[in-house]
Motif scaffolding. Structure first.
Motif, PDB file in Angstrom:
ATOM      1  N   LEU A 183      23.345  37.776  55.843  1.00 46.20           N
ATOM      2  CA  LEU A 183      24.460  37.633  54.908  1.00 46.20           C
ATOM      3  C   LEU A 183      25.011  38.985  54.479  1.00 46.20           C
ATOM      4  O   LEU A 183      24.262  39.863  54.037  1.00 46.20           O
ATOM      5  CB  LEU A 183      24.000  36.847  53.680  1.00 46.20           C
ATOM      6  N   ARG A 184      26.357  39.137  54.604  1.00 45.25           N
ATOM      7  CA  ARG A 184      27.030  40.369  54.192  1.00 45.25           C
ATOM      8  C   ARG A 184      28.278  40.025  53.384  1.00 45.25           C
ATOM      9  O   ARG A 184      28.940  39.030  53.643  1.00 45.25           O
ATOM     10  CB  ARG A 184      27.463  41.194  55.410  1.00 45.25           C
ATOM     11  N   SER A 185      28.574  40.875  52.418  1.00 44.91           N
ATOM     12  CA  SER A 185      29.811  40.753  51.642  1.00 44.91           C
ATOM     13  C   SER A 185      30.524  42.095  51.661  1.00 44.91           C
ATOM     14  O   SER A 185      29.877  43.145  51.557  1.00 44.91           O
ATOM     15  CB  SER A 185      29.514  40.347  50.199  1.00 44.91           C
ATOM     16  N   VAL A 186      31.846  42.056  51.759  1.00 46.65           N
ATOM     17  CA  VAL A 186      32.608  43.300  51.858  1.00 46.65           C
ATOM     18  C   VAL A 186      33.269  43.686  50.541  1.00 46.65           C
ATOM     19  O   VAL A 186      33.759  44.802  50.398  1.00 46.65           O
ATOM     20  CB  VAL A 186      33.680  43.185  52.972  1.00 46.65           C
ATOM     21  N   ASP A 187      33.280  42.777  49.557  1.00 49.33           N
ATOM     22  CA  ASP A 187      34.030  43.101  48.344  1.00 49.33           C
ATOM     23  C   ASP A 187      33.235  42.854  47.053  1.00 49.33           C
ATOM     24  O   ASP A 187      32.872  43.787  46.358  1.00 49.33           O
ATOM     25  CB  ASP A 187      35.368  42.342  48.307  1.00 49.33           C
ATOM     26  N   VAL A 188      32.941  41.584  46.748  1.00 49.06           N
ATOM     27  CA  VAL A 188      32.269  41.249  45.490  1.00 49.06           C
ATOM     28  C   VAL A 188      31.072  40.356  45.794  1.00 49.06           C
ATOM     29  O   VAL A 188      30.798  40.021  46.941  1.00 49.06           O
ATOM     30  CB  VAL A 188      33.225  40.534  44.509  1.00 49.06           C
ATOM     31  N   LEU A 189      30.360  39.963  44.750  1.00 47.41           N
ATOM     32  CA  LEU A 189      29.237  39.044  44.926  1.00 47.41           C
ATOM     33  C   LEU A 189      29.735  37.682  45.403  1.00 47.41           C
ATOM     34  O   LEU A 189      30.678  37.113  44.844  1.00 47.41           O
ATOM     35  CB  LEU A 189      28.490  38.866  43.611  1.00 47.41           C
ATOM     36  N   HIS A 190      29.090  37.163  46.441  1.00 44.81           N
ATOM     37  CA  HIS A 190      29.298  35.796  46.899  1.00 44.81           C
ATOM     38  C   HIS A 190      27.932  35.139  47.033  1.00 44.81           C
ATOM     39  O   HIS A 190      26.896  35.781  46.848  1.00 44.81           O
ATOM     40  CB  HIS A 190      30.027  35.775  48.247  1.00 44.81           C
ATOM     41  N   ASN A 191      27.918  33.851  47.366  1.00 43.43           N
ATOM     42  CA  ASN A 191      26.659  33.154  47.603  1.00 43.43           C
ATOM     43  C   ASN A 191      26.899  32.068  48.640  1.00 43.43           C
ATOM     44  O   ASN A 191      27.725  31.183  48.447  1.00 43.43           O
ATOM     45  CB  ASN A 191      26.121  32.536  46.313  1.00 43.43           C
ATOM     46  N   PHE A 192      26.163  32.162  49.751  1.00 38.93           N
ATOM     47  CA  PHE A 192      26.286  31.189  50.835  1.00 38.93           C
ATOM     48  C   PHE A 192      25.384  30.000  50.532  1.00 38.93           C
ATOM     49  O   PHE A 192      24.171  30.142  50.453  1.00 38.93           O
ATOM     50  CB  PHE A 192      25.885  31.841  52.161  1.00 38.93           C
ATOM     51  N   TYR A 193      25.992  28.808  50.383  1.00 38.38           N
ATOM     52  CA  TYR A 193      25.244  27.639  49.926  1.00 38.38           C
ATOM     53  C   TYR A 193      25.675  26.403  50.699  1.00 38.38           C
ATOM     54  O   TYR A 193      26.858  26.061  50.728  1.00 38.38           O
ATOM     55  CB  TYR A 193      25.487  27.440  48.431  1.00 38.38           C
ATOM     56  N   VAL A 194      24.700  25.760  51.340  1.00 40.82           N
ATOM     57  CA  VAL A 194      24.927  24.466  51.985  1.00 40.82           C
ATOM     58  C   VAL A 194      23.970  23.482  51.317  1.00 40.82           C
ATOM     59  O   VAL A 194      22.763  23.523  51.574  1.00 40.82           O
ATOM     60  CB  VAL A 194      24.668  24.528  53.502  1.00 40.82           C
ATOM     61  N   PRO A 195      24.472  22.600  50.438  1.00 37.50           N
ATOM     62  CA  PRO A 195      23.575  21.739  49.653  1.00 37.50           C
ATOM     63  C   PRO A 195      22.617  20.917  50.496  1.00 37.50           C
ATOM     64  O   PRO A 195      21.430  20.786  50.140  1.00 37.50           O
ATOM     65  CB  PRO A 195      24.555  20.839  48.881  1.00 37.50           C
ATOM     66  N   GLU A 196      23.083  20.352  51.613  1.00 41.41           N
ATOM     67  CA  GLU A 196      22.212  19.498  52.423  1.00 41.41           C
ATOM     68  C   GLU A 196      21.078  20.274  53.083  1.00 41.41           C
ATOM     69  O   GLU A 196      20.064  19.684  53.462  1.00 41.41           O
ATOM     70  CB  GLU A 196      23.020  18.775  53.503  1.00 41.41           C
ATOM     71  N   PHE A 197      21.252  21.585  53.243  1.00 39.08           N
ATOM     72  CA  PHE A 197      20.192  22.400  53.835  1.00 39.08           C
ATOM     73  C   PHE A 197      19.205  22.903  52.788  1.00 39.08           C
ATOM     74  O   PHE A 197      18.180  23.479  53.139  1.00 39.08           O
ATOM     75  CB  PHE A 197      20.788  23.599  54.577  1.00 39.08           C
ATOM     76  N   ARG A 198      19.513  22.715  51.501  1.00 38.28           N
ATOM     77  CA  ARG A 198      18.722  23.264  50.407  1.00 38.28           C
ATOM     78  C   ARG A 198      18.555  24.777  50.575  1.00 38.28           C
ATOM     79  O   ARG A 198      17.489  25.337  50.292  1.00 38.28           O
ATOM     80  CB  ARG A 198      17.341  22.606  50.339  1.00 38.28           C
ATOM     81  N   ALA A 199      19.591  25.407  51.052  1.00 34.02           N
ATOM     82  CA  ALA A 199      19.501  26.834  51.366  1.00 34.02           C
ATOM     83  C   ALA A 199      20.673  27.571  50.734  1.00 34.02           C
ATOM     84  O   ALA A 199      21.823  27.172  50.913  1.00 34.02           O
ATOM     85  CB  ALA A 199      19.509  27.043  52.880  1.00 34.02           C
ATOM     86  N   LYS A 200      20.374  28.635  50.020  1.00 35.57           N
ATOM     87  CA  LYS A 200      21.415  29.458  49.419  1.00 35.57           C
ATOM     88  C   LYS A 200      20.863  30.851  49.181  1.00 35.57           C
ATOM     89  O   LYS A 200      19.648  31.031  49.005  1.00 35.57           O
ATOM     90  CB  LYS A 200      21.947  28.849  48.118  1.00 35.57           C
ATOM     91  N   MET A 201      21.768  31.817  49.158  1.00 36.47           N
ATOM     92  CA  MET A 201      21.335  33.200  48.946  1.00 36.47           C
ATOM     93  C   MET A 201      22.540  34.026  48.497  1.00 36.47           C
ATOM     94  O   MET A 201      23.648  33.854  49.011  1.00 36.47           O
ATOM     95  CB  MET A 201      20.752  33.788  50.224  1.00 36.47           C
ATOM     96  N   ASP A 202      22.310  34.935  47.542  1.00 36.72           N
ATOM     97  CA  ASP A 202      23.367  35.845  47.098  1.00 36.72           C
ATOM     98  C   ASP A 202      23.747  36.804  48.221  1.00 36.72           C
ATOM     99  O   ASP A 202      22.909  37.222  49.018  1.00 36.72           O
ATOM    100  CB  ASP A 202      22.919  36.644  45.881  1.00 36.72           C
ATOM    101  N   MET A 203      25.020  37.158  48.247  1.00 41.18           N
ATOM    102  CA  MET A 203      25.541  38.150  49.187  1.00 41.18           C
ATOM    103  C   MET A 203      26.058  39.321  48.358  1.00 41.18           C
ATOM    104  O   MET A 203      27.057  39.198  47.651  1.00 41.18           O
ATOM    105  CB  MET A 203      26.643  37.531  50.044  1.00 41.18           C
ATOM    106  N   VAL A 204      25.352  40.443  48.442  1.00 37.05           N
ATOM    107  CA  VAL A 204      25.614  41.589  47.578  1.00 37.05           C
ATOM    108  C   VAL A 204      26.284  42.692  48.384  1.00 37.05           C
ATOM    109  O   VAL A 204      25.778  43.094  49.440  1.00 37.05           O
ATOM    110  CB  VAL A 204      24.298  42.116  46.967  1.00 37.05           C
ATOM    111  N   PRO A 205      27.451  43.192  47.936  1.00 32.63           N
ATOM    112  CA  PRO A 205      28.099  44.298  48.663  1.00 32.63           C
ATOM    113  C   PRO A 205      27.150  45.485  48.825  1.00 32.63           C
ATOM    114  O   PRO A 205      26.462  45.876  47.880  1.00 32.63           O
ATOM    115  CB  PRO A 205      29.293  44.655  47.765  1.00 32.63           C
ATOM    116  N   GLY A 206      27.087  46.031  50.028  1.00 33.28           N
ATOM    117  CA  GLY A 206      26.213  47.156  50.297  1.00 33.28           C
ATOM    118  C   GLY A 206      24.799  46.775  50.677  1.00 33.28           C
ATOM    119  O   GLY A 206      23.984  47.653  50.982  1.00 33.28           O
TER     120      GLY A 206
END
Length: 276
Positions: A183-206
């Motif tokens: 997971l990569r972010s180019v600008d601000v904090l994001h979070n990749f989340y797929v509810p059915e997968f029970r999987a999520k993680m913050d994406m932090v610039p840098g």
């Protein structure tokens, strides 16, 4: 007595809401049933503590209610009670943390046969990168991000030339095969989340974060950004399509590599600027 009744109603209502309301999440579509088990354990522990504390408060209100001639006892310290409360609280916190730590270790311990898939986030869209025939992703750098290279892939890394670039909000994956989501972010904090997968993680610039999962159900599953990332946050959505291996390979053959896109954009740029 009104306060006592109100406290008891809160406890009974909360328990009935938990047991009878359809609050449970969607059916799971990955190997992370551990997440559901951990949440259930946490609910049982916190539910027991909530019930015990509220009922104890109701008992105290009733037991020590005002009566003529009753005088309150002042006891500023009680070492035995303080030790008891500290030990019980510590055990309760440990009981809630232990399952989560075990699952977290599994969540970030990637199997050797997992395929890397890069997720690239920017306001307010998703892009993806898959390894090519060499089976590995090339290097990337946020400093290289631009109109001709939106994912910031190094054009000088030979391992990145055959990388598959998906400049859309839809990602296709084969069923039953583990994938490592980089997971990569180019600008601000994001979070990749797929509810059915029970999987999520913050994406932090840098930073580069990751987790892994194995899809277990064929279907279309919505991707959400679970971190407030600006005015378009609510529209930052996409889909993960889980397919049989043959269908996935057919889709993969239709995608374009970084080398193809880089050359196309270089030619287009050169044709629009005669001096180049």
């Amino acid at each position: 007595m009104v306060v006592v009744v109100a406290l008891v109603v809160v406890v009974v209502g909360s328990i009935l809401f938990h047991l009878l309301s359809p609050w449970w999440w969607t059916p799971i579509a990955s190997n992370w049933g551990y997440i559901d088990a951990t949440l259930v354990i946490t609910f049982w522990i916190t539910g027991f503590v909530f019930t015990a504390v509220i009922l104890f408060m109701a008992y105290c209100v009733w037991r020590f209610r005002h009566e003529p001639g009753r005088v309150a006892a002042f006891e500023p310290e009680n070492r035995r009670l303080e030790i008891w409360l500290t030990v019980v609280t510590g055990l309760g916190v440990a009981a809630m943390l232990a399952p989560g730590l075990v699952v977290w270790k599994q969540f970030v311990t990637v199997p050797d046969d997992a395929t890397e898939v890069e997720v690239f986030a920017q306001q307010w869209s998703w892009s993806f990168r898959l390894p090519g025939e060499d089976g590995r992703l090339g290097t990337s750098d946020a400093a290289l991000v631009g109109p001709d290279n939106p994912l910031g892939i190094s054009p000088f890394d030979r391992f990145g030339q055959d990388d598959i670039i998906i400049e859309s909000d839809d990602l296709y994956l084969p069923i039953g095969k583990p994938v490592k989501m980089v997971l990569r972010s180019v600008d601000v904090l994001h979070n990749f989340y797929v509810p059915e997968f029970r999987a999520k993680m913050d994406m932090v610039p840098g930073m580069v974060t990751y987790f892994w999962f194995t899809p277990t159900r064929i279907g279309e599953f919505e991707v959400l950004c679970a971190e407030l990332c600006g005015v378009g946050h609510g529209h930052m959505r996409g889909y993960v399509q889980i397919q049989e291996e043959t269908d996935y390979q057919a889709w993969l053959q239709e995608q374009r590599t970084f080398a193809e896109l880089w050359e196309e954009r270089r030619v287009r740029t050169a044709s629009s600027d005669p001096e180049q």
